[in-house]
Design a protein around this motif. Structure first.
Motif, PDB file in Angstrom:
ATOM      1  N   ARG A 141     -76.917  10.758 127.841  1.00 24.60           N
ATOM      2  CA  ARG A 141     -78.183  11.053 127.152  1.00 24.60           C
ATOM      3  C   ARG A 141     -79.190   9.918 127.337  1.00 24.60           C
ATOM      4  N   LEU A 142     -78.728   8.694 127.255  1.00 26.63           N
ATOM      5  CA  LEU A 142     -79.587   7.531 127.454  1.00 26.63           C
ATOM      6  C   LEU A 142     -80.303   7.613 128.798  1.00 26.63           C
ATOM      7  N   GLU A 168     -80.392 -11.834 119.423  1.00 24.26           N
ATOM      8  CA  GLU A 168     -80.147 -13.290 119.456  1.00 24.26           C
ATOM      9  C   GLU A 168     -78.894 -13.660 120.254  1.00 24.26           C
ATOM     10  N   ILE A 169     -77.936 -12.760 120.376  1.00 18.73           N
ATOM     11  CA  ILE A 169     -76.717 -13.088 121.132  1.00 18.73           C
ATOM     12  C   ILE A 169     -76.625 -12.352 122.465  1.00 18.73           C
ATOM     13  N   TYR A 170     -77.588 -11.465 122.748  1.00 14.45           N
ATOM     14  CA  TYR A 170     -77.536 -10.677 123.976  1.00 14.45           C
ATOM     15  C   TYR A 170     -77.698 -11.565 125.206  1.00 14.45           C
ATOM     16  N   ARG A 171     -76.818 -11.359 126.187  1.00 12.93           N
ATOM     17  CA  ARG A 171     -76.891 -12.080 127.462  1.00 12.93           C
ATOM     18  C   ARG A 171     -76.591 -11.108 128.592  1.00 12.93           C
ATOM     19  N   TYR A 204     -84.624  -4.090 125.830  1.00 13.02           N
ATOM     20  CA  TYR A 204     -85.081  -2.758 125.457  1.00 13.02           C
ATOM     21  C   TYR A 204     -83.982  -1.724 125.725  1.00 13.02           C
ATOM     22  N   GLU A 205     -83.353  -1.793 126.893  1.00 15.21           N
ATOM     23  CA  GLU A 205     -82.274  -0.854 127.228  1.00 15.21           C
ATOM     24  C   GLU A 205     -81.069  -1.058 126.310  1.00 15.21           C
ATOM     25  N   TYR A 242     -77.747   1.231 121.945  1.00 14.25           N
ATOM     26  CA  TYR A 242     -77.239   1.216 120.572  1.00 14.25           C
ATOM     27  C   TYR A 242     -77.636   2.503 119.849  1.00 14.25           C
ATOM     28  N   GLU A 243     -78.893   2.872 119.947  1.00 13.51           N
ATOM     29  CA  GLU A 243     -79.387   4.072 119.262  1.00 13.51           C
ATOM     30  C   GLU A 243     -78.693   5.332 119.765  1.00 13.51           C
ATOM     31  N   HIS A 244     -78.491   5.425 121.072  1.00 12.94           N
ATOM     32  CA  HIS A 244     -77.836   6.604 121.648  1.00 12.94           C
ATOM     33  C   HIS A 244     -76.351   6.669 121.284  1.00 12.94           C
ATOM     34  N   MET A 245     -75.704   5.523 121.200  1.00 13.28           N
ATOM     35  CA  MET A 245     -74.292   5.526 120.800  1.00 13.28           C
ATOM     36  C   MET A 245     -74.155   5.972 119.352  1.00 13.28           C
ATOM     37  N   ALA A 246     -75.005   5.449 118.487  1.00 19.41           N
ATOM     38  CA  ALA A 246     -74.969   5.857 117.077  1.00 19.41           C
ATOM     39  C   ALA A 246     -75.188   7.358 116.955  1.00 19.41           C
ATOM     40  N   ALA A 247     -76.153   7.886 117.689  1.00 19.53           N
ATOM     41  CA  ALA A 247     -76.448   9.324 117.629  1.00 19.53           C
ATOM     42  C   ALA A 247     -75.275  10.158 118.158  1.00 19.53           C
ATOM     43  N   ALA A 248     -74.663   9.731 119.250  1.00 18.69           N
ATOM     44  CA  ALA A 248     -73.549  10.500 119.824  1.00 18.69           C
ATOM     45  C   ALA A 248     -72.389  10.591 118.843  1.00 18.69           C
TER      46      ALA A 248
END
Length: 180
Positions: free
Chosen positions: A96-97, A127-130, A140-141, A146-152
């Motif tokens: 979906r993403l 703050e921890i994303y690498r 942004y991706e 995160y949003e798509h995983m929560a929705a799924a």
């Protein structure tokens, strides 16, 4: 044999501390199922394959499906809880993403092979994303993932439990408390 209620999923966007948490939980003696996406990328890079999210997203999703189904069946042989670093509904979120259709067999797998109803969701944590050789998404991706995983997971009837933004040790304690 373990029941699906013993299959604990940790999901979320990339770079939110999921794998570090799964590694820490495995160090306490819990069984683990590694992330399919990272495993597929590692293998495909090693053999010069094209099933990569930046080369052939559909083929990448199919290989993740095979990996996750195998991991699910292996987990059934465990006699204690198994911590999953992502699971079958993540493939739906990934498709979906990327504005790709979710094939019926992927939908069927996400419906049929169930996990513990309370899914642990690692929040977007800039703050921890690498980025690294296998994680190439922008911030942004990562947030959209995160949003798509929560929705799924919500769409498949799971209850989301948000992991706190804290140390790996405190997150591990949170998960262990969740299991008791």
């Amino acid at each position: 044999m373990s029941s699906p209620e013993c299959f604990v999923v940790i999901t979320g966007g990339p770079g939110a501390g999921k794998t570090a948490l799964v590694d820490r939980l495995a160090a306490t003696g819990l069984a683990r199922s590694p992330e399919a996406g990272r495993g597929v990328i590692t293998d495909q890079l090693a053999i010069g394959g094209r099933a990569l999210p930046w080369a052939d997203r559909v083929l990448f999703a199919e290989l993740m499906l095979s990996w996750d189904l195998r991991s699910y069946h292996q987990a059934r042989r465990q006699s204690s809880p198994v911590i999953f670093d992502r699971a079958l509904p993540d493939i739906v979120g990934y498709l979906r993403l990327n504005d790709l259709p979710v094939p019926e067999h992927v939908h069927t797998a996400a419906q049929r092979f169930r996990y513990r109803n309370r899914v642990l969701l690692a929040p977007f944590w800039p703050e921890i994303y690498r980025q690294d050789g296998e994680r190439k998404q922008s911030l942004y991706e990562a947030e959209r993932t995160y949003e798509h995983m929560a929705a799924a997971y919500t769409d498949y009837g799971y209850e989301l439990v948000h992991l706190p933004r804290t140390t790996v040790e405190q997150r591990a304690r949170f998960v262990l408390d969740e299991l008791t």
